[in-house]
Design a protein around this motif. Structure first.
Motif, mmCIF file in Angstrom:
data_model
loop_
_atom_site.group_PDB
_atom_site.id
_atom_site.type_symbol
_atom_site.label_atom_id
_atom_site.label_comp_id
_atom_site.label_asym_id
_atom_site.label_seq_id
_atom_site.Cartn_x
_atom_site.Cartn_y
_atom_site.Cartn_z
ATOM 1 N N HIS A 165 0.829 -1.053 0.025
ATOM 2 C CA HIS A 165 0.022 0.065 0.098
ATOM 3 C C HIS A 165 0.674 1.289 -0.202
ATOM 4 C CE1 HIS A 165 -4.611 0.795 -0.050
ATOM 5 N NE2 HIS A 165 -4.344 1.156 0.382
ATOM 6 N N ASP A 166 2.533 1.006 -0.592
ATOM 7 C CA ASP A 166 2.907 1.806 -0.400
ATOM 8 C C ASP A 166 2.676 3.007 -2.301
ATOM 9 O OD1 ASP A 166 4.047 2.306 1.681
ATOM 10 O OD2 ASP A 166 5.704 1.043 1.477
ATOM 11 N N VAL A 167 2.650 3.972 -2.049
ATOM 12 C CA VAL A 167 2.769 4.911 -3.584
ATOM 13 C C VAL A 167 3.576 4.362 -4.017
ATOM 14 C CG1 VAL A 167 2.102 6.583 -4.602
ATOM 15 C CG2 VAL A 167 1.241 6.181 -1.847
ATOM 16 N N MET A 168 3.500 4.045 -5.395
ATOM 17 C CA MET A 168 4.816 3.645 -6.639
ATOM 18 C C MET A 168 5.549 5.095 -6.483
ATOM 19 S SD MET A 168 4.446 0.520 -8.209
ATOM 20 C CE MET A 168 2.759 -0.531 -7.993
ATOM 21 N N PRO A 169 6.543 5.143 -6.660
ATOM 22 C CA PRO A 169 7.557 6.263 -7.752
ATOM 23 C C PRO A 169 6.958 6.865 -9.008
ATOM 24 C CG PRO A 169 9.178 3.661 -7.504
ATOM 25 C CD PRO A 169 7.652 3.782 -6.731
ATOM 26 N N GLY A 170 7.237 7.716 -8.434
ATOM 27 C CA GLY A 170 7.202 8.546 -9.809
ATOM 28 C C GLY A 170 5.590 9.165 -9.619
ATOM 29 N N VAL A 171 4.429 8.784 -8.821
ATOM 30 C CA VAL A 171 3.269 8.856 -8.864
ATOM 31 C C VAL A 171 3.596 9.933 -7.538
ATOM 32 C CG1 VAL A 171 1.199 7.805 -7.910
ATOM 33 C CG2 VAL A 171 2.550 6.869 -9.413
ATOM 34 N N SER A 172 3.055 11.247 -8.188
ATOM 35 C CA SER A 172 2.765 11.808 -6.581
ATOM 36 C C SER A 172 1.068 12.035 -6.448
ATOM 37 C CB SER A 172 3.068 13.607 -7.356
ATOM 38 O OG SER A 172 4.908 13.524 -7.535
ATOM 39 N N LEU A 173 0.799 12.193 -5.422
ATOM 40 C CA LEU A 173 -1.661 12.366 -5.400
ATOM 41 C C LEU A 173 -0.772 12.306 -3.738
ATOM 42 C CD1 LEU A 173 -1.679 9.631 -2.648
ATOM 43 C CD2 LEU A 173 -0.940 8.370 -4.719
ATOM 44 N N GLY A 174 -2.045 13.124 -3.925
ATOM 45 C CA GLY A 174 -2.765 13.580 -2.639
ATOM 46 C C GLY A 174 -4.301 13.374 -2.733
ATOM 47 N N ASP A 175 -4.523 14.091 -1.340
ATOM 48 C CA ASP A 175 -6.378 14.474 -1.144
ATOM 49 C C ASP A 175 -6.098 15.862 -1.724
ATOM 50 O OD1 ASP A 175 -8.677 14.560 0.169
ATOM 51 O OD2 ASP A 175 -8.053 13.482 2.033
ATOM 52 N N MET A 222 -18.688 19.592 -0.922
ATOM 53 C CA MET A 222 -19.971 19.915 -0.292
ATOM 54 C C MET A 222 -20.914 18.972 0.434
ATOM 55 S SD MET A 222 -22.805 21.464 -2.490
ATOM 56 C CE MET A 222 -24.174 22.099 -2.085
ATOM 57 N N GLY A 223 -20.620 18.107 -0.063
ATOM 58 C CA GLY A 223 -21.027 16.201 0.749
ATOM 59 C C GLY A 223 -19.916 15.060 0.344
ATOM 60 N N ARG A 224 -20.525 14.163 0.574
ATOM 61 C CA ARG A 224 -19.504 12.780 0.478
ATOM 62 C C ARG A 224 -18.806 13.390 1.085
ATOM 63 N NH1 ARG A 224 -22.985 10.008 -4.146
ATOM 64 N NH2 ARG A 224 -24.714 11.085 -4.756
ATOM 65 N N ASN A 225 -17.835 13.874 2.042
ATOM 66 C CA ASN A 225 -17.240 13.717 2.731
ATOM 67 C C ASN A 225 -16.390 11.947 2.946
ATOM 68 O OD1 ASN A 225 -15.624 16.982 2.648
ATOM 69 N ND2 ASN A 225 -17.608 16.440 3.119
ATOM 70 N N GLY A 226 -17.032 11.310 3.087
ATOM 71 C CA GLY A 226 -16.366 9.911 3.150
ATOM 72 C C GLY A 226 -15.928 8.752 2.478
ATOM 73 N N ILE A 227 -15.828 10.045 0.745
ATOM 74 C CA ILE A 227 -15.301 9.843 -0.196
ATOM 75 C C ILE A 227 -13.847 10.109 -0.518
ATOM 76 C CG2 ILE A 227 -14.969 9.082 -2.729
ATOM 77 C CD1 ILE A 227 -18.027 9.512 -2.666
ATOM 78 N N ASP A 228 -12.775 9.654 -0.730
ATOM 79 C CA ASP A 228 -11.144 9.807 -0.549
ATOM 80 C C ASP A 228 -10.542 10.313 -2.141
ATOM 81 O OD1 ASP A 228 -11.116 6.850 -1.048
ATOM 82 O OD2 ASP A 228 -8.972 7.396 -0.675
ATOM 83 N N ASN A 229 -11.459 11.719 -2.291
ATOM 84 C CA ASN A 229 -10.922 11.699 -3.671
ATOM 85 C C ASN A 229 -10.015 12.854 -3.518
ATOM 86 O OD1 ASN A 229 -13.909 11.926 -3.369
ATOM 87 N ND2 ASN A 229 -13.566 11.852 -5.620
ATOM 88 N N GLY A 230 -8.926 12.331 -4.452
ATOM 89 C CA GLY A 230 -7.453 12.637 -4.443
ATOM 90 C C GLY A 230 -7.145 13.281 -5.515
ATOM 91 N N TRP A 231 -5.963 13.637 -5.993
ATOM 92 C CA TRP A 231 -5.425 14.406 -7.420
ATOM 93 C C TRP A 231 -4.196 13.322 -7.556
ATOM 94 C CZ3 TRP A 231 -0.043 15.600 -6.404
ATOM 95 C CH2 TRP A 231 0.652 15.651 -4.976
ATOM 96 N N ILE A 232 -3.694 13.147 -9.042
ATOM 97 C CA ILE A 232 -2.290 12.366 -9.617
ATOM 98 C C ILE A 232 -1.675 13.326 -9.664
ATOM 99 C CG2 ILE A 232 -1.924 10.064 -10.537
ATOM 100 C CD1 ILE A 232 -4.431 9.045 -9.396
ATOM 101 N N GLN A 233 -0.400 12.641 -9.862
ATOM 102 C CA GLN A 233 0.453 13.840 -11.091
ATOM 103 C C GLN A 233 1.603 12.156 -10.944
ATOM 104 O OE1 GLN A 233 2.007 17.259 -8.942
ATOM 105 N NE2 GLN A 233 0.445 18.389 -10.468
#
Lengths: 667, 667
Positions: free
Chosen positions: A201-211, A216-227
């Motif tokens: 469950h460690d993030v792969m090298p070359g992958v940057s991501l975050g929360d 507004m709602g549905r905060n139980g979902i961990d939407n993220g960004w990825i580069q």
């Protein structure tokens, strides 16, 4: 009645009941008013815990049972169902729709995402600067012939993958939409499975991501960004049902490109069904409150029940009718799509090109209908929740009523899976294009057939005193769709085929088209009901839906001369009469939704109707009355109230004496 | 232009700028994206901290400066302004409106609530089972002749004071609405100052209170519930400007009972102003995003700016025009009320009964107008926020865009200070009653004078090709109000004067009446603008407001034959042309609101227009990307993904061997 609501199928009724019962007794899955007081972090964790629990059900369920289970989750815990859906819905449908059978089997079965075991997928389409315009996405996947790999890159901030459900913490893989670049040539957007996290469950090298953080709602979902920064993936990770890159870099383009977006259809089609379910929950709360609450008036036992006021009836009962109407369309859409996919699967397997062609035509039609229905019905449901909240007065604003979360969770339905305005424009355009075919002398089949009777000349009112007949009403709706499209088409021609000049019309056409479809489906379903009493109740609801919606769109009905002004006045008075006729059946009609209290999860809407006791006990349970001081009371509130006088705090520097002393200028 | 927006008064412009500057530099008051991630508890504490800070400003401000300060707070931190308003607005206005001058002076100055020092008041009207119907409240205050006290009681759960702002933790006193009982006779609802907490901030004996808990929005306010159990208060704690109980129990009833509810007017009147301010914030965000965001299209530098699409213009620009229109009415309402109160104060002091009568008539008119405006404008603003959010697509759903909190904070405006539907019904009823006077031959003065020209016979279209003239448009609106009222009155007569039979019409009348008023006020204000270029821009906005609103209510305009079908088509095309004309001025028109970035507080709406960089940096600041695992990742997610196979977890009890072994039935 609940059999009617569940697609007329007693098996569905039994299934809904049994799943609700399991959930009600499941201490992890069942919801309670506590969820309204959770922080974002707590919501995330609880949702993850529920997913782990649901994974156990998933291992045992048939697809049909699981599908229903998922839809029912949507009704009371949409953040949970969405977070699961990132993998089981979006990722799977994407791999199924765009990958080979081998690829599908590998990622879902061999690697285990189908049971959320081993891996968990997510869907990587949108980017920070690109939402609806998929063709404009900017992430790149460049073929490296030397290593036989693709190199995935995020060229700049605008191309950052954004909103990716599960990316922040859950997902191990993503189906990433990226531009295929081979030997410097851009082949357009294709789809690639890219690992995000390893087995630890460690993030792969070359992958940057975050929360992406609070929503507004549905905060139980961990939407993220990825580069992605030079992330290498094997060539086989490109989904290759229609698009292929050979070992030597030769690119094979999609022979059936239309199918590539079919992944989007499943979500969209199911959303009409969710409108019915979700809508049924909130209209039930508001109606139970309106029966229990008394205000003003002079009834023998004090104040009058809210629901006995004509205005209150008019605010709520048309929505009740709409929920009934949407139940029929919701079930129909699901079986419609299933039919097409089954046909496609078998005909692709057998290579029957004629059948493939037929199924593709059907899919195009479904694309239009579902775009129109998705946008119209999700908007309607958003209005329903908001109106229901307002109809509960101040108490609707309490989180424990359920409306606040209900609305904020729902709001995104009008935006994702195709922005409502974009979908409506596209559906409206298709309707006009179909009318153009009629104008060229072609005769249409199927869902658009009613456009055939369109005549440029005909413009006399269709409805004139005959508003008590459902078939008349339906044909009035159909006439409006045709006339509105005809008029839009004229403006289009005047404006050198600039579709932008009629975009506002396109949206209107889509809305009326959707209501026409829902009404037609509802009427057809009612005609199959044999029980006379039931049929009468349903017919009243259908009339109420037809007439109140007509009244809502009466400007168009008048402007296109589908109805006369005097007939409209009759419509309005008829709506009032139908409200009064439906009023006595409200308790039965809402109980027929079979929604258990834990799903209702509202201080105002329990089955027992005991509003104030329930409400007060929830408030006390969630907010311990023995805590009469807040943690900050002493440090902030008491300190403020007991502060010294201003002149003391100013060290008497503004006292008369000092002002005189320093202000005279005389030494 | 900003001078126009601030009531045409350069002093107001300077005041707004200086307050915003103070707040921007005040580390306690200024808001930042961090507020979107706070828990309810944290919001409560931060809000209390801000109140303590504002109490310092309060000690120095003139009433005029404080009033503006408070309104500006409303724009960026409504939970803060509301929590203060429980004391400085509701409690004070209540004591001022219903108490003697001595009482007012005692509670606000001597005891210190005017500076939130010593004591802090709250407003205790609503009960769990009673909101809008004040006359039905059930808390009792029974006169005890022996002790010369009132004994306050909550007879049952439904009479529990509910939603009381500040009751949970802040307030020391409450202005409690309760039934006055003397010698067993119920004298109706009066108002009593009841202490809740002593000088140590401990809750008084006999008082039970608690937190009503989580709300859809404004969670920084500590709304509470209160139950009284034989709480004794001195006779002088009853507010006695109009109602009095003598030492011997003799009750003097209100000679000017109409004034008793004037406490409610201030809040209601100010809300139109808040619609302008709050609306200006959200329309600015959506328009800045629509300028910065590009999508589809074929502009030379890639995708097209969102705001260049006619549909997008049509979604947003009419709201921009409405915000401009509401600014004029907002300022007018404030001075209207101030004028009446000043007249009343002096004429009551001097005992000038004729002047009192005149002021009371004015106040009645203002009651109607403000009821109609409050409901119509708060609904409009709610729609504005929601449409603006949707117009920002998925990013509008991010909390950091500000729309989520913006909407949930706002939503209650449609319910409190008079439920919108109840207010609209009441305003609509008054308009009809005025028309009835005209029908009886009376000639009306002032705001209703345009009803005089109503004629039952006249029914020819008013607007026919003359839609480019604002006065024509205004008279079309006025005609609609009259005809709609006339028609409602006919139905009323047919239904034996049952107002319930026309409640739906009453609401419609109120809405059209409000828009007529706003339009008229806007036109009048524009006529005083001497700068030609400015005047032209404003005239375009006024036309856009008038025509887009006409289009929104076109069903009524058509039904009552105020406009012909062909003229309506012209209206719709004119709206499109006006949108295109306003489009190039959008940046200037939004900058004219002078809203600093800390007030905008949105990832999408900063002045610099640098959307993606701002957004991404906020997301990263609020969600540390180095935290790639959630606190629960290992315990829940990894455990789920790495769980053993089902058969192992089932201890192989369903393996073929075991099934055969146990299933054969053979020993």
């Amino acid at each position: 009645m609940n059999e009617f609501l569940e697609g007329g199928d007693p098996k569905q009724v039994a299934l809904v009941k049994s799943i609700f019962l399991q959930f009600e007794r499941d201490p992890v899955i069942a919801t309670s008013p506590e969820i309204y007081d959770l922080t974002h972090e707590e919501k995330r964790e609880l949702t993850a815990r529920k997913i782990a629990r649901l994974a156990q059900y998933l291992e045992k369920d048939t697809p049909e049972v699981w599908n229903m289970r998922w839809h029912l989750l949507n009704t009371f815990d949409p953040q949970l169902s969405t977070r699961i859906n990132n993998n089981l819905g979006l990722f799977h449908n994407c791999v199924r729709g765009n990958g080979t059978l081998k690829q599908y089997h590998y990622w879902t079965v061999t690697q285990g995402s189908a049971k959320i075991k081993g891996i968990c997928g997510s869907f990587g389409m949108t980017e920070l600067a690109h939402g609806s315009n998929v063709a404009g996405l900017e992430t790149t996947a460049t073929f490296d012939a030397e290593t036989d790999e693709f190199i995935v890159n995020t060229p700049h901030i605008g191309a950052t993958k954004w909103w990716i459900g599960g990316a922040a913490h859950t997902a191990t893989h993503i189906a990433a939409y990226a531009r295929l670049i081979v030997r410097g040539v851009d082949h357009g957007v294709k789809i690639f499975v890219v690992p995000l996290r390893d087995a630890n469950h460690d993030v792969m090298p070359g992958v940057s991501l975050g929360d992406v953080g609070a929503k507004m709602g549905r905060n139980g979902i961990d939407n993220g960004w990825i580069q992605f920064s030079n992330v290498h993936i094997p060539r086989g990770n490109m989904l290759s049902k229609y698009d292929k890159v050979d070992r030597d870099g030769t690119v094979h383009n999609a022979p059936l490109a239309q199918l590539a977006y079919s992944a989007l259809l499943t979500g969209r089609v199911g959303m009409v069904y969710d409108c019915f379910r979700y809508g049924s929950r909130f209209i039930t709360i508001a109606l139970r409150y309106a029966v229990g609450r008394r205000q003003f008036g002079h009834s023998p036992d004090g104040e009058e029940q809210l629901l006995n006021y004509p205005l209150h009836q008019n605010r709520l009962l048309p929505y009740l009718a709409a929920v009934y109407a949407m139940s029929a369309t919701g079930y129909k859409m699901k079986s419609y799509l299933k039919g097409i996919i089954d046909t496609l699967d078998t005909s692709v397997k057998t290579g029957n090109t004629k059948k493939i062609g037929g199924a593709l035509t059907e899919m195009k039609t479904l694309f239009v209908i579902s775009a129109s229905l998705k946008s119209t019905c999700t908007w309607l449901t958003a209005s329903l929740i908001d109106e229901c909240r307002q109809a509960c007065g101040g108490h609707g604003y309490s989180s424990y009523s359920g409306f606040g979360t209900g609305y904020t969770d729902w709001a995104v339905q009008c935006t994702w899976e195709g922005d409502n305005n974009v979908l409506a424009m596209s559906a409206g355009k298709s309707v006009i294009q179909n009318l153009q075919k009629v104008l060229k002398g072609k005769s249409l089949m199927g869902e658009f057939a009613y456009l055939n009777s369109y005549s440029v000349a005909a413009s006399s009112p269709v409805l004139n005193g005959s508003i008590d007949n459902l078939q008349n009403l339906l044909s009035a709706y159909q006439t409006l769709v045709a006339r509105l499209s005809g008029h839009a088409n004229e403006i289009l021609e005047e404006n050198k085929n600039s579709w932008e000049s009629i975009s506002v019309h396109q949206v209107s056409i889509s809305k009326v088209f959707a209501h026409t479809y829902v009404l037609g489906t509802f009427i057809k379903r009612i005609s199959s009901v044999s029980d006379a009493a039931l049929s009468e109740q349903l017919t009243n609801l259908a009339k109420l839906y037809a007439l109140s919606t007509l009244n809502q769109y009466s400007s168009l009905f008048l402007q296109y001369n589908v109805i006369s002004g005097s007939a409209l006045a009759e419509v309005q008075s008829q709506v009032g009469m139908l409200n009064a006729r439906v009023r006595p059946q409200v308790v039965g009609l809402t109980d027929a939704f079979m929604i258990p209290d834990f799903v209702i999860n509202s201080s105002l809407g329990s089955y027992d109707g005991n509003i104030y006791d329930n409400y007060f006990s929830i408030v006390k349970r969630q907010n311990d009355p023995s805590r009469t001081k807040a943690p900050y009371s002493e440090a902030i509130l008491e300190k403020m109230l007991n502060r010294k006088d201003l002149n003391v705090r100013e060290r008497n520097e503004r006292s008369k004496e000092v002002l005189r002393l320093l202000g005279t200028g005389i030494e």
